[in-house]
Enzyme design. Structure first.
Site, PDB file in Angstrom:
ATOM      1  N   HIS A 245      -0.512  13.430  -8.006  1.00 48.94           N
ATOM      2  CA  HIS A 245       0.789  13.500  -7.393  1.00 48.94           C
ATOM      3  C   HIS A 245       1.847  12.972  -8.694  1.00 48.94           C
ATOM      4  O   HIS A 245       1.580  11.934  -9.241  1.00 48.94           O
ATOM      5  CB  HIS A 245       0.936  12.591  -6.144  1.00 48.94           C
ATOM      6  CG  HIS A 245       2.489  12.574  -5.948  1.00 48.94           C
ATOM      7  ND1 HIS A 245       3.271  13.504  -5.228  1.00 48.94           N
ATOM      8  CD2 HIS A 245       3.259  11.477  -5.384  1.00 48.94           C
ATOM      9  CE1 HIS A 245       4.326  13.192  -5.220  1.00 48.94           C
ATOM     10  NE2 HIS A 245       4.245  11.917  -4.987  1.00 48.94           N
TER      11      HIS A 245
ATOM     12  N   CYS B 149       4.319  12.868   0.796  1.00 58.15           N
ATOM     13  CA  CYS B 149       3.837  13.448  -0.653  1.00 58.15           C
ATOM     14  C   CYS B 149       2.233  13.726  -0.410  1.00 58.15           C
ATOM     15  O   CYS B 149       1.823  14.412  -1.171  1.00 58.15           O
ATOM     16  CB  CYS B 149       4.069  12.379  -1.658  1.00 58.15           C
ATOM     17  SG  CYS B 149       5.576  11.863  -1.843  1.00 58.15           S
TER      18      CYS B 149
ATOM     19  N   ASN C 193       9.750  14.038  -8.644  1.00 55.87           N
ATOM     20  CA  ASN C 193       8.814  13.864  -7.659  1.00 55.87           C
ATOM     21  C   ASN C 193       9.035  14.820  -6.640  1.00 55.87           C
ATOM     22  O   ASN C 193      10.290  14.692  -5.832  1.00 55.87           O
ATOM     23  CB  ASN C 193       8.871  12.371  -7.069  1.00 55.87           C
ATOM     24  CG  ASN C 193       7.886  12.127  -5.722  1.00 55.87           C
ATOM     25  OD1 ASN C 193       7.322  13.146  -5.388  1.00 55.87           O
ATOM     26  ND2 ASN C 193       7.633  11.119  -5.472  1.00 55.87           N
TER      27      ASN C 193
HETATM   28  N1  COA Z   1      18.885   3.073 -13.198  1.00 53.79           N
HETATM   29  C1  COA Z   1      18.849   1.654 -13.935  1.00 53.79           C
HETATM   30  N2  COA Z   1      18.585   0.828 -13.097  1.00 53.79           N
HETATM   31  C2  COA Z   1      17.778   0.901 -12.034  1.00 53.79           C
HETATM   32  C3  COA Z   1      17.615   2.206 -11.689  1.00 53.79           C
HETATM   33  C4  COA Z   1      18.124   3.180 -12.247  1.00 53.79           C
HETATM   34  N3  COA Z   1      18.059   4.672 -11.710  1.00 53.79           N
HETATM   35  N4  COA Z   1      16.911   1.950 -10.513  1.00 53.79           N
HETATM   36  C5  COA Z   1      16.610   0.736 -10.170  1.00 53.79           C
HETATM   37  N5  COA Z   1      16.980   0.087 -11.340  1.00 53.79           N
HETATM   38  C6  COA Z   1      16.986  -1.459 -11.845  1.00 53.79           C
HETATM   39  C7  COA Z   1      16.946  -2.358 -10.250  1.00 53.79           C
HETATM   40  O1  COA Z   1      18.275  -2.384  -9.670  1.00 53.79           O
HETATM   41  C8  COA Z   1      16.556  -3.499 -11.001  1.00 53.79           C
HETATM   42  O2  COA Z   1      17.516  -4.223 -11.427  1.00 53.79           O
HETATM   43  P1  COA Z   1      17.471  -5.839 -11.398  1.00 53.79           P
HETATM   44  O3  COA Z   1      16.275  -6.551 -12.086  1.00 53.79           O
HETATM   45  O4  COA Z   1      18.854  -6.190 -12.028  1.00 53.79           O
HETATM   46  O5  COA Z   1      17.548  -6.034  -9.905  1.00 53.79           O
HETATM   47  C9  COA Z   1      15.581  -3.232 -12.233  1.00 53.79           C
HETATM   48  O6  COA Z   1      16.054  -1.886 -12.355  1.00 53.79           O
HETATM   49  C10 COA Z   1      14.201  -3.015 -11.851  1.00 53.79           C
HETATM   50  O7  COA Z   1      13.786  -2.532 -10.508  1.00 53.79           O
HETATM   51  P2  COA Z   1      12.483  -2.155 -10.040  1.00 53.79           P
HETATM   52  O8  COA Z   1      12.587  -1.591  -8.796  1.00 53.79           O
HETATM   53  O9  COA Z   1      11.617  -3.449 -10.217  1.00 53.79           O
HETATM   54  O10 COA Z   1      11.996  -1.094 -10.959  1.00 53.79           O
HETATM   55  P3  COA Z   1      10.354  -0.654 -11.214  1.00 53.79           P
HETATM   56  O11 COA Z   1      10.249  -0.595 -12.501  1.00 53.79           O
HETATM   57  O12 COA Z   1       9.430  -0.932 -10.287  1.00 53.79           O
HETATM   58  O13 COA Z   1      10.823   0.798 -11.153  1.00 53.79           O
HETATM   59  C11 COA Z   1      10.534   2.560  -9.428  1.00 53.79           C
HETATM   60  C12 COA Z   1      11.478   1.545  -9.816  1.00 53.79           C
HETATM   61  C13 COA Z   1      11.380   3.209  -8.279  1.00 53.79           C
HETATM   62  C14 COA Z   1      10.771   3.803 -10.803  1.00 53.79           C
HETATM   63  C15 COA Z   1       9.302   2.476  -9.086  1.00 53.79           C
HETATM   64  O14 COA Z   1       8.935   1.450  -8.675  1.00 53.79           O
HETATM   65  C16 COA Z   1       8.487   3.539  -8.644  1.00 53.79           C
HETATM   66  O15 COA Z   1       8.156   4.674  -9.482  1.00 53.79           O
HETATM   67  N6  COA Z   1       7.870   3.127  -7.502  1.00 53.79           N
HETATM   68  C17 COA Z   1       7.178   4.100  -7.021  1.00 53.79           C
HETATM   69  C18 COA Z   1       7.637   5.630  -6.508  1.00 53.79           C
HETATM   70  C19 COA Z   1       6.871   6.463  -5.632  1.00 53.79           C
HETATM   71  O16 COA Z   1       5.755   6.460  -5.822  1.00 53.79           O
HETATM   72  N7  COA Z   1       7.551   6.870  -4.625  1.00 53.79           N
HETATM   73  C20 COA Z   1       7.085   7.680  -3.773  1.00 53.79           C
HETATM   74  C21 COA Z   1       5.814   7.809  -3.651  1.00 53.79           C
HETATM   75  S1  COA Z   1       5.625   9.566  -3.333  1.00 53.79           S
END
Ligand code: COA
Length: 340
Positions: free
Chosen positions: A267, A115, A297
């Site tokens: 980003h 990214c 993204n």
């Molecule tokens: N739909 C529904 N539930 C989902 C889901 C989806 N698409 N994706 C994850 N979950 C669930 C998980 O399984 C978890 O469930 P659990 O509590 O029963 O285990 C719950 O949601 C919370 O998961 P978590 O990973 O803690 O969520 P989060 O609030 O951190 O959000 C992201 C997840 C990926 C959206 C977030 O962490 C993120 O944006 N991370 C950075 C991404 C990024 O910048 N990536 C690349 C850099 S370029």
């Protein structure tokens, strides 16, 4: 005041025609429009058509940037493409772009900084312009991530989209004063830029197999080891911390104050990351160019797509100061501050 040596001459972007909204993803994995919208800010994303390849998108964005700059392929001295999803492992995507836009016999190469690839490419291009080794560098950020996602994994497949953005870099020989006539006159260009990597975090976001450490076989393909794996909340925390620190560092190096900033093109990974970075830096949210709702993204394409949209719709104007910051797999990140 810093006298820049390299500026953006033109911008362009390309988004595939097909749009996939959250409702469509509800049919693929156990997710909901509500979860995706509130946890990420994403409503829909563009997905490449069957048969459409990374270099098609990159070449389209590149042509639009050249047109905006009033230049053509014969004017380009170098092509740099930030991508982790080239058409083929060998040769790189930039090679295909060179052929498609007809800019033969000039160096064309890829940057694999995920990214952050576009910001990496901009700083590399800037070095060639500043040294006088090149007068016109086409820098493209492009990603066709839909082909490397596990569409059964709800924690990653809802986040990403496909697209391309491009800028043409050239020497800073243009004096600008803002359209409001109030701004200090100065040369347009990159005032400061920095790129960084912390390899100790490599496994937080990666494609485990398909390289020399783990050549592909049927078992690994069945286990989707050739697809994106991410520890989302780890990347989230690192993104907030590093985007904030690098933005503050680049702002300071530019000699400007935050009050002199007109726009931030960050980003587009998660709207909550943008909110937290804005909050920590004390920048008002309305200074941020935001398109994550429409694009998701798009990795290295995310900044140049948002930049081009804001230039074309008149939000970003000549003489304004624009901060860019990106972070992705590596973990690699970077920031740049420009006077447009
Ligand atoms: N739909 C529904 N539930 C989902 C889901 C989806 N698409 N994706 C994850 N979950 C669930 C998980 O399984 C978890 O469930 P659990 O509590 O029963 O285990 C719950 O949601 C919370 O998961 P978590 O990973 O803690 O969520 P989060 O609030 O951190 O959000 C992201 C997840 C990926 C959206 C977030 O962490 C993120 O944006 N991370 C950075 C991404 C990024 O910048 N990536 C690349 C850099 S370029």
């Amino acid at each position: 005041m810093i006298d820049p040596t390299c500026r953006i001459l033109g911008t362009g972007h390309y988004a595939p025609e097909r749009v996939v909204d959250n409702a469509e993803l509800e049919k693929l994995v156990e997710t909901s429009d509500d979860w995706i919208t509130t946890r990420t800010g994403i409503k829909r994303r563009h997905i490449a058509a069957d048969g459409e390849v990374t270099s098609d998108m990159a070449a389209a964005a590149g042509r639009r940037a050249l047109e905006a700059a009033g230049l053509n392929a014969a004017d380009i001295d170098m092509i740099i493409v930030g991508t982790i999803t080239p058409d083929t492992p060998i040769p790189g995507c930039a090679v295909q772009v060179q052929q498609k836009i007809g800019a033969m016999d000039i160096p064309a190469f890829d940057i694999a900084a995920a990214c952050a690839g576009f910001v990496y490419g901009m700083q590399i291009g800037q070095q060639f312009i500043t040294s006088g080794a090149a007068r016109c560098v086409l820098v493209i950020g492009v990603e066709l991530l839909s082909r490397v996602l596990n569409w059964d994994d709800r924690t990653t497949c809802v986040l990403f989209g496909d697209g391309a953005g491009a800028v043409v870099l050239g020497p800073s020989d243009l004096e600008v004063d803002g359209d409001d006539g109030q701004r200090e006159t100065g040369r347009a260009g990159i005032l400061s830029c920095g790129i960084f990597t912390d390899g100790s975090l490599a496994s937080a976001l990666h494609i485990p197999a398909g390289g020399s450490a783990s050549p592909l076989d049927a078992q690994k393909i069945g286990d989707r080891e050739n697809k994106v794996h991410m520890v989302g909340n780890h990347v989230f925390r690192t993104a907030v911390k590093n985007l904030t620190s690098s933005s503050a560092q680049i702002l300071k190096a530019s000699g400007l104050t935050s009050a002199q900033l007109d726009w931030v093109v960050a980003h587009q990974a998660n709207i909550r990351i943008i909110h937290q970075v804005a909050n920590r830096l004390g920048f008002p949210l309305d200074k941020f160019v935001i398109n994550i709702d429409e694009f998701g993204n798009t990795s290295s394409a995310s900044i140049p797509i948002a930049l081009d949209q804001a230039v074309r719709d008149g939000r970003i104007q000549k003489g304004q100061h624009v901060l860019m910051c990106a972070l992705g797999a590596g973990i690699s990140w970077g920031a740049a501050l420009l006077r447009m």
